[in-house]
Structure formats: structure tokens, C-alpha cells
Design a protein around this motif. Structure first.
Motif, PDB file in Angstrom:
ATOM      1  N   PRO A   1       0.709  -1.347  -0.269  1.00 23.84           N
ATOM      2  CA  PRO A   1      -0.189  -0.342  -0.439  1.00 23.84           C
ATOM      3  C   PRO A   1       1.036   1.115  -0.396  1.00 23.84           C
ATOM      4  N   GLY A   2       0.347   2.025  -0.716  1.00 20.76           N
ATOM      5  CA  GLY A   2       0.900   3.889  -0.102  1.00 20.76           C
ATOM      6  C   GLY A   2       2.209   3.802  -1.993  1.00 20.76           C
TER       7      GLY A   2
ATOM      8  N   THR B   1       3.861  14.325  -1.378  1.00 25.24           N
ATOM      9  CA  THR B   1       4.190  13.039  -1.060  1.00 25.24           C
ATOM     10  C   THR B   1       5.712  14.550  -0.569  1.00 25.24           C
ATOM     11  N   PRO B   2       6.105  14.908  -1.689  1.00 23.39           N
ATOM     12  CA  PRO B   2       7.377  15.755  -0.898  1.00 23.39           C
ATOM     13  C   PRO B   2       6.697  16.304   0.126  1.00 23.39           C
ATOM     14  N   VAL B   3       5.941  17.396  -0.058  1.00 21.33           N
ATOM     15  CA  VAL B   3       5.406  18.588   0.080  1.00 21.33           C
ATOM     16  C   VAL B   3       5.564  18.230   2.187  1.00 21.33           C
ATOM     17  N   ILE B   4       4.596  17.133   2.083  1.00 19.01           N
ATOM     18  CA  ILE B   4       4.178  16.231   3.799  1.00 19.01           C
ATOM     19  C   ILE B   4       5.392  16.262   4.444  1.00 19.01           C
TER      20      ILE B   4
ATOM     21  N   ALA C   1       9.603   1.244 -10.899  1.00 17.49           N
ATOM     22  CA  ALA C   1       9.176   2.210 -10.332  1.00 17.49           C
ATOM     23  C   ALA C   1       8.371   2.472 -10.158  1.00 17.49           C
ATOM     24  N   LEU C   2       7.059   2.715  -9.018  1.00 21.15           N
ATOM     25  CA  LEU C   2       6.466   3.184  -8.673  1.00 21.15           C
ATOM     26  C   LEU C   2       6.659   4.420  -7.360  1.00 21.15           C
ATOM     27  N   PRO C   3       5.860   5.275  -7.115  1.00 25.96           N
ATOM     28  CA  PRO C   3       5.821   6.504  -7.095  1.00 25.96           C
ATOM     29  C   PRO C   3       5.104   6.684  -5.521  1.00 25.96           C
ATOM     30  N   LEU C   4       5.726   7.159  -4.465  1.00 29.87           N
ATOM     31  CA  LEU C   4       5.135   7.033  -3.248  1.00 29.87           C
ATOM     32  C   LEU C   4       3.803   8.210  -3.387  1.00 29.87           C
TER      33      LEU C   4
END
Length: 287
Positions: A172-173, A186-189, A220-223
């Protein structure tokens, strides 16, 4: 004063006012208390909704940094496109325009594991990996300390992903139908969590999952944003069992926006006609 004659007003005993206590507060004829505070004097106009929601759940007042991260999560999860949950809400308003609560319920109840459950699923997955990594062994020895370096987190993430791959379970995620190269939330949090000093083991493990996933899973899968929100909420110490509830809380704002848009520019009738025209009903087979 003779027997049976009522007492003068000045001699009447004051009647006790009814009180209605709950686990969160108490109401009486003149006041409402919540979390030990006077709602009208201490909370209204002084405390934001995000802080209050956190406080009610955790039963402790969050720090300013925790409030900032928590409200960032609520904003991140409020809406993300024309999802089936939004369609359900708009269609329900079309069928029952006098029942806004029904339209909201339709959108919220449709929040399954794909569109609203990822937040909870990710938080639960991370929490279970961390608990197992730090658990005491069968002899009662203390568990291993959590990693202190990126390399250590990568090793823990690699082990967890290898186990899930062997069990043919999704992680998950990971992945997003729109943001193929990276979810902008994602990078903001992660950045805000670091800035406010509330970056914890769940986010550390989640980032490690993103780093090792291509090698372990072969792609490759993004978070995604829903997953990082689950990690952030878990680092804030909120119960994993309620993480989907926070996603629903956030999504309510988005659904209200969709319902307002439906009132301004109705599209539900066209959706209904399109479905009705394209549906095919096969007759029952003969016995």
C-alpha cells in the motif's frame, strides 16, 4: 405558613439543573464544556477545526507543529479528481435532491480501499513492520532498536517488501493512476514533517520503501499522497484504526464542493442517461 401552602419564592430550594455528561464534555442549561474547556469562551474563535479534531481523538492538545502537519494531511486528502465517490454523491443528489445528507453518505460509504482506504492500509502496514522489527524475541530479550541511518531503513524496507512479494500482496502507498512519475503531495508532507520536528519512524520507513521498491518489485512506482498521509498520521500518534476516518473527514470537504458544483452545473442527469443507454440486460437463460 399553613400546611399545604406553597413556599414564597424567596424560600424555595433551588432545583438542580440537569447536566448531560459524555466522555468528551458536559452540557447544562448555561454552558457547554468540551475537553475540559468552556466551548463558548475557550474554544470558539480560539481553536481551529483541525486542532480540535486532533485534540478530540488523541485526548491531548497538539503542538503547533503537529497541527500544521495534521491540517496539511486534511488538505491533501480533501479531493483528488472526479472519483467514483464524487460521482456517487452527485448521482444521489440527483435522485434525492432534498437529501444532502444522503448524498454525502453515498460518497463517504463508497470510500473503499482504492480511493480512501490507502491511508489506513499504508499506516497499518508500516506500523506492523515497525512493531515486528522492535518486538522482543521468544526468550524475552529486548527487540532491536529501529534503524538510525538510511541504509538501515532500506534494509528493513527491503525485507518487508520481499515478504509481501513472496505472499503476492500489494504494497500500500505505491503507485498512482495519474501521477506516474511522482505524487506532488508526497514531498510537501515529508518536508513539513521535518520542518516541524514530527518526522518519525513511519515516514522514515515509507521513504525507504520508495527507495528500494524498484529493486525488489522490478518496477518504479511513486509514493502516493494517500500513503504518505497514512505515514504522517501514524507518526503523529493517532490510532491506526482511525486513519480511514481522517481520510473521510478530509474527503467530506471535497464532496461538499462537488455537491455545490452539481447544484451550479448539473451533470448527474447526463451520467445517468449515459449509463442507462450503455447498459445491456441479457434475458435469463432457459432452465
Amino acid at each position: 405558613m399553613t400546611a399545604g401552602q406553597p413556599r414564597p419564592d424567596s424560600q424555595r430550594r433551588p432545583q438542580p439543573q440537569p447536566r448531560y455528561p459524555t466522555g468528551l464534555g458536559t452540557s447544562d442549561a448555561a454552558t457547554i464544556s468540551l475537553l475540559g474547556q468552556n466551548l463558548a469562551e475557550d474554544l470558539m474563535g480560539q481553536v481551529g477545526f483541525g486542532e480540535l479534531a486532533f485534540w478530540l481523538t488523541a485526548r491531548r492538545r497538539p503542538t503547533a507543529g503537529e497541527v500544521r502537519l495534521f491540517e496539511t494531511v486534511l488538505v491533501a486528502l480533501a479531493d483528488h479528481g472526479f472519483t467514483p465517490t464524487a460521482i456517487a454523491a452527485r448521482m444521489t443528489l440527483f435522485s434525492a435532491p432534498e437529501s444532502v445528507q444522503g448524498a454525502l453518505a453515498a460518497g463517504l460509504l463508497g470510500g473503499g480501499s482504492r480511493f480512501l482506504g490507502v491511508t489506513e492500509d499504508t499506516g497499518r502496514f508500516l506500523a506492523e513492520v515497525l512493531a515486528e522489527a522492535s518486538a522482543a524475541d521468544s526468550a524475552g530479550s529486548a527487540g532491536k532498536p529501529l534503524p538510525a541511518t538510511d541504509a538501515g531503513w532500506d534494509a528493513l524496507a527491503r525485507e518487508a517488501l520481499t515478504e509481501r512479494k513472496a505472499a503476492k500482496q500489494l504494497v500500500p502507498g505505491l503507485g498512482h493512476p495519474v501521477h506516474k512519475e511522482g505524487d506532488p503531495r508526497t514531498p510537501v508532507i515529508v518536508r513539513i514533517a521535518r520542518e516541524e520536528g514530527v518526522y518519525g519512524p513511519h515516514l522514515a520507513l515509507f521513504e525507504a520503501v520508495g527507495r528500494v521498491a524498484p529493486d525488489v518489485l522490478g518496477r518504479a512506482l511513486p509514493l502516493n499522497g494517500a500513503g504518505v498521509c497514512g505515514a504522517a498520521l501514524a507518526d503523529l500518534g493517532l490510532p491506526v484504526e482511525l486513519l480511514r476516518g481522517f481520510a473521510l473527514l478530509a474527503r467530506t470537504a471535497g464532496l461538499l464542493g462537488h455537491l455545490a458544483e452539481e447544484l451550479r452545473r448539473p451533470i448527474a442527469p447526463d451520467i445517468y442517461r449515459s449509463v442507462d443507454r450503455n447498459a445491456h440486460y441479457d434475458p435469463d437463460e432457459a432452465p
